[in-house]
Design an enzyme around this catalytic site. Sequence first.
Site, PDB file in Angstrom:
ATOM      1  N   SER A 137      34.931  43.336  43.674  1.00  0.00           N
ATOM      2  CA  SER A 137      35.341  42.384  44.705  1.00  0.00           C
ATOM      3  C   SER A 137      36.074  43.077  45.842  1.00  0.00           C
ATOM      4  O   SER A 137      36.805  44.053  45.619  1.00  0.00           O
ATOM      5  CB  SER A 137      36.268  41.354  44.059  1.00  0.00           C
ATOM      6  OG  SER A 137      36.895  40.584  45.043  1.00  0.00           O
ATOM      7  N   TYR A 161      44.020  39.185  39.235  1.00  0.00           N
ATOM      8  CA  TYR A 161      42.548  39.170  39.239  1.00  0.00           C
ATOM      9  C   TYR A 161      42.004  40.463  39.859  1.00  0.00           C
ATOM     10  O   TYR A 161      41.170  41.160  39.278  1.00  0.00           O
ATOM     11  CB  TYR A 161      42.041  37.941  40.009  1.00  0.00           C
ATOM     12  CG  TYR A 161      40.577  38.014  40.376  1.00  0.00           C
ATOM     13  CD1 TYR A 161      39.593  37.924  39.396  1.00  0.00           C
ATOM     14  CD2 TYR A 161      40.174  38.190  41.709  1.00  0.00           C
ATOM     15  CE1 TYR A 161      38.239  38.005  39.737  1.00  0.00           C
ATOM     16  CE2 TYR A 161      38.842  38.266  42.055  1.00  0.00           C
ATOM     17  CZ  TYR A 161      37.868  38.171  41.069  1.00  0.00           C
ATOM     18  OH  TYR A 161      36.535  38.261  41.405  1.00  0.00           O
ATOM     19  N   LYS A 165      39.790  43.841  38.309  1.00  0.00           N
ATOM     20  CA  LYS A 165      38.525  44.366  38.869  1.00  0.00           C
ATOM     21  C   LYS A 165      38.650  45.874  39.113  1.00  0.00           C
ATOM     22  O   LYS A 165      37.744  46.646  38.807  1.00  0.00           O
ATOM     23  CB  LYS A 165      38.184  43.650  40.183  1.00  0.00           C
ATOM     24  CG  LYS A 165      37.729  42.217  40.000  1.00  0.00           C
ATOM     25  CD  LYS A 165      36.342  42.167  39.393  1.00  0.00           C
ATOM     26  CE  LYS A 165      35.925  40.778  39.003  1.00  0.00           C
ATOM     27  NZ  LYS A 165      34.723  40.719  38.185  1.00  0.00           N
TER      28      LYS A 165
HETATM   29  P1  NAD Z   1      31.131  32.055  37.883  1.00  0.00           P
HETATM   30  O1  NAD Z   1      32.379  31.613  37.212  1.00  0.00           O
HETATM   31  O2  NAD Z   1      30.252  31.018  38.469  1.00  0.00           O
HETATM   32  O3  NAD Z   1      30.265  32.948  36.873  1.00  0.00           O
HETATM   33  C1  NAD Z   1      30.838  33.702  35.847  1.00  0.00           C
HETATM   34  C2  NAD Z   1      30.078  33.382  34.561  1.00  0.00           C
HETATM   35  O4  NAD Z   1      30.652  34.132  33.493  1.00  0.00           O
HETATM   36  C3  NAD Z   1      30.156  31.914  34.179  1.00  0.00           C
HETATM   37  O5  NAD Z   1      28.862  31.442  33.882  1.00  0.00           O
HETATM   38  C4  NAD Z   1      31.058  31.903  32.945  1.00  0.00           C
HETATM   39  O6  NAD Z   1      30.718  30.856  32.046  1.00  0.00           O
HETATM   40  C5  NAD Z   1      30.792  33.270  32.364  1.00  0.00           C
HETATM   41  N1  NAD Z   1      31.889  33.799  31.548  1.00  0.00           N
HETATM   42  C6  NAD Z   1      33.209  33.797  31.837  1.00  0.00           C
HETATM   43  N2  NAD Z   1      33.886  34.406  30.849  1.00  0.00           N
HETATM   44  C7  NAD Z   1      32.979  34.813  29.922  1.00  0.00           C
HETATM   45  C8  NAD Z   1      33.064  35.518  28.693  1.00  0.00           C
HETATM   46  N3  NAD Z   1      34.250  35.905  28.197  1.00  0.00           N
HETATM   47  N4  NAD Z   1      31.935  35.775  28.019  1.00  0.00           N
HETATM   48  C9  NAD Z   1      30.733  35.362  28.496  1.00  0.00           C
HETATM   49  N5  NAD Z   1      30.589  34.692  29.651  1.00  0.00           N
HETATM   50  C10 NAD Z   1      31.705  34.425  30.358  1.00  0.00           C
HETATM   51  O7  NAD Z   1      31.556  33.116  38.987  1.00  0.00           O
HETATM   52  P2  NAD Z   1      30.681  33.793  40.140  1.00  0.00           P
HETATM   53  O8  NAD Z   1      31.195  33.304  41.436  1.00  0.00           O
HETATM   54  O9  NAD Z   1      29.239  33.663  39.838  1.00  0.00           O
HETATM   55  O10 NAD Z   1      31.170  35.294  39.974  1.00  0.00           O
HETATM   56  C11 NAD Z   1      30.452  36.229  39.196  1.00  0.00           C
HETATM   57  C12 NAD Z   1      31.222  37.538  39.182  1.00  0.00           C
HETATM   58  O11 NAD Z   1      31.420  37.993  40.521  1.00  0.00           O
HETATM   59  C13 NAD Z   1      32.608  37.425  38.546  1.00  0.00           C
HETATM   60  O12 NAD Z   1      32.855  38.594  37.812  1.00  0.00           O
HETATM   61  C14 NAD Z   1      33.530  37.361  39.757  1.00  0.00           C
HETATM   62  O13 NAD Z   1      34.803  37.879  39.474  1.00  0.00           O
HETATM   63  C15 NAD Z   1      32.798  38.248  40.755  1.00  0.00           C
HETATM   64  N6  NAD Z   1      33.113  37.931  42.153  1.00  0.00           N
HETATM   65  C16 NAD Z   1      32.951  36.658  42.621  1.00  0.00           C
HETATM   66  C17 NAD Z   1      33.285  36.356  43.947  1.00  0.00           C
HETATM   67  C18 NAD Z   1      33.143  34.950  44.485  1.00  0.00           C
HETATM   68  O14 NAD Z   1      33.715  34.666  45.528  1.00  0.00           O
HETATM   69  N7  NAD Z   1      32.380  34.064  43.837  1.00  0.00           N
HETATM   70  C19 NAD Z   1      33.783  37.362  44.800  1.00  0.00           C
HETATM   71  C20 NAD Z   1      33.916  38.657  44.298  1.00  0.00           C
HETATM   72  C21 NAD Z   1      33.567  38.928  42.972  1.00  0.00           C
HETATM   73  N1  UFG Z   2      40.826  28.422  53.505  1.00  0.00           N
HETATM   74  C1  UFG Z   2      41.287  27.293  54.119  1.00  0.00           C
HETATM   75  N2  UFG Z   2      41.272  26.124  53.411  1.00  0.00           N
HETATM   76  C2  UFG Z   2      40.817  26.042  52.132  1.00  0.00           C
HETATM   77  C3  UFG Z   2      40.344  27.211  51.509  1.00  0.00           C
HETATM   78  C4  UFG Z   2      40.377  28.394  52.226  1.00  0.00           C
HETATM   79  O1  UFG Z   2      41.710  27.329  55.276  1.00  0.00           O
HETATM   80  O2  UFG Z   2      40.843  24.938  51.543  1.00  0.00           O
HETATM   81  C5  UFG Z   2      40.784  29.686  54.268  1.00  0.00           C
HETATM   82  C6  UFG Z   2      41.601  30.828  53.669  1.00  0.00           C
HETATM   83  O3  UFG Z   2      42.918  30.780  54.124  1.00  0.00           O
HETATM   84  C7  UFG Z   2      40.813  32.041  54.173  1.00  0.00           C
HETATM   85  C8  UFG Z   2      39.369  31.555  54.229  1.00  0.00           C
HETATM   86  O4  UFG Z   2      39.442  30.145  54.258  1.00  0.00           O
HETATM   87  O5  UFG Z   2      41.217  32.349  55.490  1.00  0.00           O
HETATM   88  C9  UFG Z   2      38.539  31.980  53.023  1.00  0.00           C
HETATM   89  O6  UFG Z   2      39.192  31.578  51.831  1.00  0.00           O
HETATM   90  P1  UFG Z   2      38.448  31.576  50.408  1.00  0.00           P
HETATM   91  O7  UFG Z   2      39.414  31.032  49.418  1.00  0.00           O
HETATM   92  O8  UFG Z   2      37.132  30.903  50.537  1.00  0.00           O
HETATM   93  O9  UFG Z   2      38.135  33.114  50.144  1.00  0.00           O
HETATM   94  P2  UFG Z   2      39.108  34.367  50.026  1.00  0.00           P
HETATM   95  O10 UFG Z   2      38.657  35.353  51.048  1.00  0.00           O
HETATM   96  O11 UFG Z   2      40.523  33.978  50.040  1.00  0.00           O
HETATM   97  O12 UFG Z   2      38.790  34.910  48.560  1.00  0.00           O
HETATM   98  C10 UFG Z   2      37.444  35.018  48.058  1.00  0.00           C
HETATM   99  C11 UFG Z   2      37.478  34.844  46.547  1.00  0.00           C
HETATM  100  C12 UFG Z   2      38.148  36.015  45.898  1.00  0.00           C
HETATM  101  C13 UFG Z   2      37.466  37.281  46.315  1.00  0.00           C
HETATM  102  C14 UFG Z   2      37.490  37.393  47.819  1.00  0.00           C
HETATM  103  C15 UFG Z   2      36.699  38.602  48.235  1.00  0.00           C
HETATM  104  O13 UFG Z   2      38.167  33.666  46.198  1.00  0.00           O
HETATM  105  O14 UFG Z   2      38.034  35.910  44.495  1.00  0.00           O
HETATM  106  O15 UFG Z   2      36.902  36.242  48.417  1.00  0.00           O
HETATM  107  O16 UFG Z   2      36.924  38.868  49.583  1.00  0.00           O
HETATM  108  F1  UFG Z   2      38.088  38.333  45.771  1.00  0.00           F
END
Ligand code: NAD
Ligand code: UFG
Length: 355
Positions: A137, A161, A165
């Site tokens: 991330s 978190y 990572k």
């Molecule tokens: P998500 O929660 O939709 O998907 C994660 C999946 O992992 C889910 O289906 C959940 O049921 C499963 N899971 C959780 N714990 C588990 C365990 N112990 N064993 C088996 N399965 C398990 O999240 P996502 O948005 O699809 O994110 C996927 C990956 O990408 C995550 O590792 C997250 O940290 C990373 N990531 C997400 C974002 C984002 O903004 N969505 C940004 C950066 C990194």
């Molecule tokens: N924001 C609002 N209102 C809301 C939610 C968010 O104004 O209700 C703003 C935040 O302040 C930020 C922007 O929208 O300026 C994006 O916020 P998000 O929560 O959508 O995303 P972040 O960039 O804060 O974080 C996300 C994931 C993290 C990941 C990161 C990677 O939540 O897990 O992107 O850049 F690590």
Amino acid sequence: MKTILVTGGSGFIGSHTCLALLDFGYNLVVLDSYINSSVIALKRVIGLSKTQKQSAQNTLHEVRGDIRDYKLLSKVFVEAIKNNAPIEAVIHFAGLKSVEESVREPLLYWNVNVEGSRNLFRVMDENNCRTIVFSSSATIYASSTDNLLTEASELKPCNPYGKTKLAVEELLRDLFENSENNWRIANLRYFNPVGAHSSGEIGESPLEKPNNLFPYICQVAIGSRKQLQIYGSDWPTPDGTGIRDYIHVMDLAEAHSAALEYLFSKQSKLLNLNIGTGKGTSVLELVKTFEKVNGCKVPYVFSARRLGDVSKTVANNQLSIRTLAWEPSRSLSDICRDGWRWQMLNPFGYSERTH
Ligand code: NAD
Ligand code: UFG
């Protein structure tokens, strides 16, 4: 046809990636505990796959389980070998992802994200599978600057978190540097994945009130939430609202098949790659684009800055583009249109709730 284990493959990014991988011709074993996802997602993925429906069913095998379960993981690898379809690589999505929850529950986050990953890498090693794409991330970088973040930018996560990572990336580096065996590793550092598949059949389905901006905008637009709170109007950005790098989830999904292909072409490799578009969008710009593209209203109010937020996080994605022969091709308008289609067709996500 190679067999890939996809952990967390029924989640938001995992389900879109499974579709991209099936269409690429991979055989998939998906392991998920369903702690944050629905069994419906992969059924829809199979329905959407370009491969014949029947054959897609044959190539996607679901296993319900936890990445911390050593016996189960070992069984998955051994059975794949018995079936003459050994697992040749892993895409590792499984984990917990809420920044706010990680502050409240650091033990849980270190257990699932770090212990779970260590368990997975141990089983991989024991079964001679040493090719992995890991979901990292952009949150591992130190607070943003005016510059685009490169893979060499300072790493300094400011919440549990993000620390988990980074810890997994460090563990993978140790494996790469110290093991006699050849590991092939791609840490994909995602920026802000948003949107949905263009069919509107699969998308992001938050189980609770969304923390993230894009799903919140969708829920306000459809009327399930009254208004968006914009966290801060006084950031040092042109319109005063926070800037992020929003990437269409299908562009992100395709980066995974590109990363796998790249790793398979190497003997041994450790790669850290930013997966973003390189373009910054402010909160207000996203709201305005969403309203314009979809002809709807997103009422908002400004409120105080959210604890832990930064003004700007945008990727320099040149290394990914050069290395993977991949490039994001979908625009912010595509993101808004596809995300809205998913929301309209599935007002309660995958759940049957009618509140
Ligand atoms: P998500 O929660 O939709 O998907 C994660 C999946 O992992 C889910 O289906 C959940 O049921 C499963 N899971 C959780 N714990 C588990 C365990 N112990 N064993 C088996 N399965 C398990 O999240 P996502 O948005 O699809 O994110 C996927 C990956 O990408 C995550 O590792 C997250 O940290 C990373 N990531 C997400 C974002 C984002 O903004 N969505 C940004 C950066 C990194
Ligand atoms: N924001 C609002 N209102 C809301 C939610 C968010 O104004 O209700 C703003 C935040 O302040 C930020 C922007 O929208 O300026 C994006 O916020 P998000 O929560 O959508 O995303 P972040 O960039 O804060 O974080 C996300 C994931 C993290 C990941 C990161 C990677 O939540 O897990 O992107 O850049 F690590």
